[in-house]
Design a protein around this motif. Structure first.
Motif, mmCIF file in Angstrom:
data_model
loop_
_atom_site.group_PDB
_atom_site.id
_atom_site.type_symbol
_atom_site.label_atom_id
_atom_site.label_comp_id
_atom_site.label_asym_id
_atom_site.label_seq_id
_atom_site.Cartn_x
_atom_site.Cartn_y
_atom_site.Cartn_z
ATOM 1 N N CYS A 10 0.839 -1.207 0.000
ATOM 2 C CA CYS A 10 0.000 0.000 0.000
ATOM 3 C C CYS A 10 0.874 1.257 0.000
ATOM 4 C CB CYS A 10 -0.914 0.012 1.219
ATOM 5 S SG CYS A 10 -2.064 -1.379 1.248
ATOM 6 N N CYS A 11 2.003 1.188 0.661
ATOM 7 C CA CYS A 11 2.977 2.283 0.643
ATOM 8 C C CYS A 11 3.587 2.325 -0.758
ATOM 9 C CB CYS A 11 4.051 2.015 1.693
ATOM 10 S SG CYS A 11 5.425 3.156 1.632
ATOM 11 N N LYS A 12 3.585 3.482 -1.378
ATOM 12 C CA LYS A 12 4.047 3.595 -2.765
ATOM 13 C C LYS A 12 5.525 3.988 -2.884
ATOM 14 C CE LYS A 12 0.132 2.442 -4.288
ATOM 15 N NZ LYS A 12 -0.012 1.011 -4.474
ATOM 16 N N ARG A 13 6.048 4.677 -1.841
ATOM 17 C CA ARG A 13 7.433 5.139 -1.913
ATOM 18 C C ARG A 13 7.995 5.256 -0.501
ATOM 19 N NH1 ARG A 13 8.354 9.808 -5.807
ATOM 20 N NH2 ARG A 13 6.158 9.552 -5.559
ATOM 21 N N ILE A 14 9.297 4.959 -0.385
ATOM 22 C CA ILE A 14 10.003 5.115 0.880
ATOM 23 C C ILE A 14 11.196 6.019 0.620
ATOM 24 C CG2 ILE A 14 11.252 3.966 2.739
ATOM 25 C CD1 ILE A 14 9.705 1.387 1.991
ATOM 26 N N SER A 15 11.319 7.075 1.413
ATOM 27 C CA SER A 15 12.463 7.983 1.326
ATOM 28 C C SER A 15 13.360 7.709 2.525
ATOM 29 C CB SER A 15 12.003 9.439 1.335
ATOM 30 O OG SER A 15 11.141 9.684 0.245
ATOM 31 N N VAL A 16 14.648 7.522 2.258
ATOM 32 C CA VAL A 16 15.611 7.131 3.281
ATOM 33 C C VAL A 16 16.799 8.080 3.270
ATOM 34 C CG1 VAL A 16 17.197 5.311 4.010
ATOM 35 C CG2 VAL A 16 15.016 4.692 2.995
ATOM 36 N N GLU A 17 17.221 8.498 4.465
ATOM 37 C CA GLU A 17 18.466 9.254 4.612
ATOM 38 C C GLU A 17 19.360 8.488 5.566
ATOM 39 O OE1 GLU A 17 20.181 13.633 5.892
ATOM 40 O OE2 GLU A 17 18.013 13.317 5.791
ATOM 41 N N LEU A 18 20.565 8.166 5.083
ATOM 42 C CA LEU A 18 21.529 7.429 5.882
ATOM 43 C C LEU A 18 22.713 8.312 6.249
ATOM 44 C CD1 LEU A 18 21.728 4.060 3.884
ATOM 45 C CD2 LEU A 18 20.370 4.540 5.923
ATOM 46 N N ASP A 19 23.295 8.017 7.390
ATOM 47 C CA ASP A 19 24.576 8.592 7.807
ATOM 48 C C ASP A 19 25.507 7.400 7.950
ATOM 49 O OD1 ASP A 19 26.692 9.989 8.803
ATOM 50 O OD2 ASP A 19 25.755 10.469 10.731
ATOM 51 N N GLY A 20 26.254 7.107 6.897
ATOM 52 C CA GLY A 20 26.990 5.853 6.848
ATOM 53 C C GLY A 20 25.989 4.729 6.718
ATOM 54 N N LYS A 21 25.961 3.836 7.715
ATOM 55 C CA LYS A 21 24.977 2.757 7.726
ATOM 56 C C LYS A 21 23.867 3.011 8.739
ATOM 57 C CE LYS A 21 27.396 -1.219 5.912
ATOM 58 N NZ LYS A 21 27.616 -2.659 6.131
ATOM 59 N N THR A 22 23.877 4.190 9.346
ATOM 60 C CA THR A 22 22.869 4.533 10.351
ATOM 61 C C THR A 22 21.681 5.217 9.699
ATOM 62 O OG1 THR A 22 24.577 4.773 12.029
ATOM 63 C CG2 THR A 22 22.455 5.801 12.494
ATOM 64 N N LYS A 80 23.827 1.417 -1.206
ATOM 65 C CA LYS A 80 24.566 1.215 -2.461
ATOM 66 C C LYS A 80 24.714 2.539 -3.212
ATOM 67 C CE LYS A 80 23.127 -3.542 -3.272
ATOM 68 N NZ LYS A 80 22.276 -4.406 -4.095
ATOM 69 N N ALA A 81 23.648 3.323 -3.261
ATOM 70 C CA ALA A 81 23.668 4.608 -3.965
ATOM 71 C C ALA A 81 24.692 5.564 -3.335
ATOM 72 C CB ALA A 81 22.280 5.243 -3.972
ATOM 73 N N LYS A 82 24.816 5.538 -2.019
ATOM 74 C CA LYS A 82 25.787 6.399 -1.340
ATOM 75 C C LYS A 82 27.215 5.985 -1.635
ATOM 76 C CE LYS A 82 25.414 8.547 2.419
ATOM 77 N NZ LYS A 82 25.120 9.339 3.574
ATOM 78 N N GLN A 83 27.427 4.704 -1.908
ATOM 79 C CA GLN A 83 28.759 4.198 -2.172
ATOM 80 C C GLN A 83 29.249 4.576 -3.565
ATOM 81 O OE1 GLN A 83 30.433 2.844 0.502
ATOM 82 N NE2 GLN A 83 28.504 3.561 1.358
ATOM 83 N N ASN A 84 28.322 4.839 -4.479
ATOM 84 C CA ASN A 84 28.688 5.179 -5.868
ATOM 85 C C ASN A 84 28.873 6.641 -6.090
ATOM 86 O OD1 ASN A 84 28.631 2.495 -6.567
ATOM 87 N ND2 ASN A 84 26.468 2.551 -7.082
#
Length: 84
Positions: A10-22, A80-84
């Motif tokens: 039901c959730c259409k999108r998830i937005s995530v902000e990471l600080d390293g792996k946190t 993965k996106a942060k690593q590139n």
């Protein structure tokens, strides 16, 4: 924020902000508001290495996935996106 398009929830999108792996911040678009607010409160400040094994494979009713399961994929993709 990294944006992840969910599949089969039901959730259409998830937005995530990471600080390293946190997990620094998290927003869900759609889905069960109360449950998703609770998931956010539970995972903020924790490592993706801790959260992914806990939530991966969680299902919702007869669906083979859930918002929590989709979150694990969003976390992996955001890292993965942060690593590139």
């Amino acid at each position: 924020m990294f944006e992840y398009q969910t599949c089969g929830t039901c959730c259409k999108r998830i937005s995530v902000e990471l600080d390293g792996k946190t997990i620094k911040d998290l927003e869900f678009e759609g889905g069960c508001n109360g449950n998703l607010k609770a998931i956010k409160r539970l995972v903020l400040g924790h490592s993706i290495d801790e959260i992914i094994p806990i939530l991966r494979g969680n299902t919702c009713k007869t669906k083979p996935t859930s918002c929590a399961d989709q979150l694990t994929y969003a976390l992996e993709e955001a890292y993965k996106a942060k690593q590139n």
